[in-house]
Design a protein around this motif. Structure first.
Motif, mmCIF file in Angstrom:
data_model
loop_
_atom_site.group_PDB
_atom_site.id
_atom_site.type_symbol
_atom_site.label_atom_id
_atom_site.label_comp_id
_atom_site.label_asym_id
_atom_site.label_seq_id
_atom_site.Cartn_x
_atom_site.Cartn_y
_atom_site.Cartn_z
ATOM 1 N N GLU A 8 -0.944 -8.864 -4.830
ATOM 2 C CA GLU A 8 -1.670 -9.869 -4.068
ATOM 3 C C GLU A 8 -2.690 -9.128 -3.218
ATOM 4 O O GLU A 8 -2.339 -8.194 -2.510
ATOM 5 N N THR A 13 3.145 -6.826 -3.302
ATOM 6 C CA THR A 13 3.649 -7.718 -2.265
ATOM 7 C C THR A 13 5.006 -8.271 -2.662
ATOM 8 O O THR A 13 5.196 -8.751 -3.777
ATOM 9 N N ASN A 85 2.694 -1.283 6.788
ATOM 10 C CA ASN A 85 2.639 -2.521 6.021
ATOM 11 C C ASN A 85 2.350 -3.708 6.926
ATOM 12 O O ASN A 85 2.148 -3.557 8.129
ATOM 13 N N LYS A 103 6.338 -12.767 3.244
ATOM 14 C CA LYS A 103 5.694 -11.747 2.414
ATOM 15 C C LYS A 103 5.659 -10.434 3.173
ATOM 16 O O LYS A 103 5.412 -10.413 4.382
ATOM 17 N N GLU A 104 5.912 -9.362 2.435
ATOM 18 C CA GLU A 104 5.632 -8.040 2.976
ATOM 19 C C GLU A 104 4.620 -7.398 2.045
ATOM 20 O O GLU A 104 4.874 -7.220 0.853
ATOM 21 N N TYR A 105 3.453 -7.076 2.606
ATOM 22 C CA TYR A 105 2.391 -6.406 1.873
ATOM 23 C C TYR A 105 2.669 -4.909 1.947
ATOM 24 O O TYR A 105 2.641 -4.313 3.018
ATOM 25 N N HIS A 107 1.559 -1.695 1.633
ATOM 26 C CA HIS A 107 0.431 -0.759 1.588
ATOM 27 C C HIS A 107 0.911 0.671 1.376
ATOM 28 O O HIS A 107 0.174 1.506 0.872
#
Length: 159
Positions: A8, A13, A85, A103-105, A107
């Motif tokens: 995402e 994600t 993140n 949601k956890e993005y 990074h």
């Protein structure tokens, strides 16, 4: 319910979806009222609930990490930094309750990422139990059950 890993915004994600039989206002209170927040995540404390505000993570040894609230729309969105993140709670009215999307993005993916993902899974279970007036049970046992699944999900996503 196990999270799904998707790309995402060009970032891997983790997406968790939970239907809760409670209003967005009730769910929001568990995300933002420090007394309720600390029932499911005792290390967190909101310092200033606003865009650009602060949440503190208490390591329990006198050290704290400051996390910035990057987006806050009352009873709809709470997003904040989580180390390198970003995490985001989204609430929407859904018939007789509320759809919670977390949601956890990711990074940065580290050895600790699967532990965090399993931890968020347990946190969402605990929020639901608290809202329903149920006892939470053994959080560690829940975590130990889902941790290998999150290890495998991350491994599959990175291959």
């Amino acid at each position: 319910m196990i999270a799904k890993l998707e790309k995402e915004k060009n970032v891997l994600t983790a997406i968790y979806k939970r239907f809760l039989r409670h209003s967005p206002a009730d769910v929001w209170a568990y995300l933002t009222d420090n007394n309720k927040l600390q029932q499911w995540f005792p290390e967190l404390e909101i310092q200033a609930l606003k865009n650009g505000g602060e949440i503190r993570f208490d390591f329990g040894d006198g050290n704290f990490e400051r996390m910035e609230i990057t987006e806050m729309i009352p009873q709809k969105v709470l997003a904040f930094t989580w180390d390198k993140n970003l995490v985001r709670f989204e609430l929407a009215t859904d018939n007789s309750g509320c759809m919670l999307v977390f949601k956890e993005y990711l990074h940065e993916i580290t050895e600790h990422t699967a532990k965090d993902l399993a931890g968020w899974h347990v946190c969402l279970d605990v929020i639901e139990a608290l809202l329903d007036g149920r006892s939470v049970g053994d959080r560690t046992a829940i975590w130990q059950t889902c941790y290998p699944t999150y290890q495998q999900l991350l491994q599959d996503a990175q291959s």
